[in-house]
Design a protein around this motif. Sequence first.
Motif, short mmCIF file in Angstrom:
data_model
loop_
_atom_site.label_atom_id
_atom_site.label_comp_id
_atom_site.label_asym_id
_atom_site.label_seq_id
_atom_site.Cartn_x
_atom_site.Cartn_y
_atom_site.Cartn_z
N PRO A 32 16.16 6.91 49.21
CA PRO A 32 15.72 7.93 48.24
C PRO A 32 14.43 7.54 47.53
O PRO A 32 14.18 6.36 47.25
N VAL A 33 13.62 8.53 47.22
CA VAL A 33 12.35 8.33 46.54
C VAL A 33 12.47 8.78 45.09
O VAL A 33 13.08 9.81 44.79
N LYS A 34 11.87 8.00 44.20
CA LYS A 34 11.89 8.33 42.77
C LYS A 34 10.46 8.55 42.27
O LYS A 34 9.61 7.69 42.41
N PHE A 35 10.23 9.73 41.70
CA PHE A 35 8.97 10.02 41.04
C PHE A 35 9.17 9.82 39.54
O PHE A 35 10.06 10.43 38.95
N VAL A 36 8.34 9.00 38.92
CA VAL A 36 8.46 8.73 37.49
C VAL A 36 7.40 9.51 36.72
O VAL A 36 6.20 9.32 36.94
N VAL A 37 7.87 10.38 35.83
CA VAL A 37 6.98 11.13 34.94
C VAL A 37 7.14 10.55 33.54
O VAL A 37 8.23 10.64 32.97
N PRO A 38 6.10 9.95 32.96
CA PRO A 38 6.24 9.27 31.66
C PRO A 38 6.21 10.20 30.46
O PRO A 38 5.79 9.81 29.38
N VAL A 66 12.95 13.38 40.34
CA VAL A 66 11.99 13.13 39.27
C VAL A 66 12.75 12.56 38.08
O VAL A 66 13.75 13.13 37.65
N VAL A 67 12.28 11.44 37.58
CA VAL A 67 12.88 10.80 36.42
C VAL A 67 11.87 10.84 35.28
O VAL A 67 10.76 10.32 35.41
N ASN A 68 12.24 11.45 34.17
CA ASN A 68 11.36 11.51 33.01
C ASN A 68 11.62 10.29 32.12
O ASN A 68 12.76 10.06 31.71
N LYS A 69 10.57 9.52 31.85
CA LYS A 69 10.69 8.33 31.00
C LYS A 69 9.62 8.37 29.92
O LYS A 69 8.63 7.64 29.98
N VAL A 76 5.83 3.50 28.77
CA VAL A 76 7.20 3.18 29.19
C VAL A 76 7.40 3.54 30.66
O VAL A 76 7.89 2.74 31.46
N GLY A 77 7.02 4.74 31.04
CA GLY A 77 7.16 5.16 32.44
C GLY A 77 6.27 4.38 33.38
O GLY A 77 6.69 4.00 34.48
N ALA A 78 5.03 4.14 32.96
CA ALA A 78 4.10 3.39 33.80
C ALA A 78 4.59 1.97 34.03
O ALA A 78 4.46 1.41 35.12
N SER A 79 5.18 1.38 33.00
CA SER A 79 5.71 0.02 33.12
C SER A 79 6.85 -0.03 34.13
O SER A 79 7.02 -1.01 34.86
N ASP A 80 7.64 1.03 34.17
CA ASP A 80 8.74 1.11 35.13
C ASP A 80 8.19 1.07 36.55
O ASP A 80 8.72 0.35 37.40
N SER A 93 3.69 9.46 38.36
CA SER A 93 2.87 10.65 38.14
C SER A 93 2.15 10.42 36.82
O SER A 93 2.70 10.68 35.75
N PHE A 94 0.91 9.93 36.90
CA PHE A 94 0.21 9.39 35.74
C PHE A 94 -0.95 10.26 35.27
O PHE A 94 -1.75 10.73 36.06
N VAL A 95 -1.05 10.40 33.95
CA VAL A 95 -2.21 11.00 33.33
C VAL A 95 -3.33 9.96 33.30
O VAL A 95 -3.08 8.75 33.38
N ALA A 96 -4.57 10.42 33.17
CA ALA A 96 -5.73 9.55 33.29
C ALA A 96 -5.71 8.34 32.37
O ALA A 96 -6.10 7.23 32.76
N ASP A 97 -5.25 8.51 31.13
CA ASP A 97 -5.36 7.40 30.18
C ASP A 97 -4.45 6.23 30.49
O ASP A 97 -4.67 5.12 29.99
N ILE A 98 -3.44 6.43 31.32
CA ILE A 98 -2.61 5.29 31.74
C ILE A 98 -3.44 4.29 32.52
O ILE A 98 -3.21 3.08 32.47
N LEU A 99 -4.46 4.79 33.23
CA LEU A 99 -5.33 3.94 34.04
C LEU A 99 -6.66 3.64 33.36
O LEU A 99 -7.49 2.93 33.93
N THR A 100 -6.85 4.16 32.14
CA THR A 100 -8.14 3.97 31.47
C THR A 100 -7.96 3.42 30.05
O THR A 100 -8.01 2.23 29.83
N THR A 101 -7.74 4.32 29.10
CA THR A 101 -7.74 3.90 27.70
C THR A 101 -6.60 2.95 27.34
O THR A 101 -6.78 2.07 26.49
N HIS A 102 -5.44 3.10 27.95
CA HIS A 102 -4.34 2.17 27.67
C HIS A 102 -4.73 0.74 28.06
O HIS A 102 -4.42 -0.22 27.35
N LEU A 103 -5.38 0.62 29.20
CA LEU A 103 -5.82 -0.70 29.66
C LEU A 103 -6.94 -1.25 28.78
O LEU A 103 -6.93 -2.41 28.38
N LEU A 104 -7.90 -0.40 28.45
CA LEU A 104 -9.05 -0.83 27.67
C LEU A 104 -8.67 -1.24 26.25
O LEU A 104 -9.29 -2.12 25.66
N SER A 105 -7.63 -0.61 25.71
CA SER A 105 -7.20 -0.93 24.36
C SER A 105 -6.28 -2.14 24.30
O SER A 105 -5.95 -2.64 23.22
#
Length: 315
Positions: A32-38, A66-69, A76-80, A93-105
Amino acid sequence: MKTIIKACAFAALAATPFVSSVAAAADYPNRPVKFVVPWPPGDLEDILTRIIAEEMAKETGKPATVVNKPGGAGIVGASDVSRARPDGLTIGSFVADILTTHLLSGNAPYKQDTFEPVGIFLDYPFVLATKADSAYNNIDELAEYSQQHKVSLGHFGYQALPTAITFKVAEQEGIKFSSNAAFDSNDCSTLANGDADVINTTTQQILACLKSGDVKLLASLTRDRLSIAPDVATLNEQTGISQTTWNGLFVKKGTPEHIKNRIAEIAEKALSTDRIKELSATTGAGIYWISGKLTEDVVANDYEASKALLEYMKE
């Protein structure tokens, strides 16, 4: 004769990687495949990810859920997903800031190279919205009104890209927010209950009160004007600030290329239906599919562009 035999043997060996790749792709997924939506269920990324998951199950015959976290503005979801195996069975299933501003901050527990992109599928119809009877109708009027009256802001968290853009707008245009607060959901009730006077949200969360006329838009944080509100000028038109946000599918670094390609193939098929076209037309969202090198370039470019927004973010 020996030459012919050797040539045939060489050709067979050369074809082996291709055959193996095709076979491996056909074997994916074997579980089974799990899609994580944070984020909480109901918004555009959640709806579209569910449509992709449905197509995954249909195409492969394996369950895809789909698992909402929600929590931590997506962290939280990205860490999973960051703790998953690189086998394509856990997809973020990531919004842009998970790969940009979260890292930069420095707030993300994962690294810049933790994930690999499969593809981008959504340009969010982010907006600044307020109650229909508010005394302001655009950014200039909001700025003028806020100098003499208290105006509170609701957003998705200090590390969220749209929030940073909103604070940048406020500083540049002279908008004085008397207070601001982060909510997991910025919807009709946030305004109706008086939790905030202006909210930074997506049209999907406020469609009901937009249609009823209880809420109006001040600006859209999109590349083009929204199809559902063509008379509302974009933030770029009103302020010259053009940065937007998107959502895409990501997997753990090291996931085999054939698996990423298979996920992309299924996602692109899922997003090419009349159902998707209707959703885009009714919400104003830009729904599309880009993968490969172009996706990597988008992530890299937005990472660099987001550096200028860090000053507008708080701990």
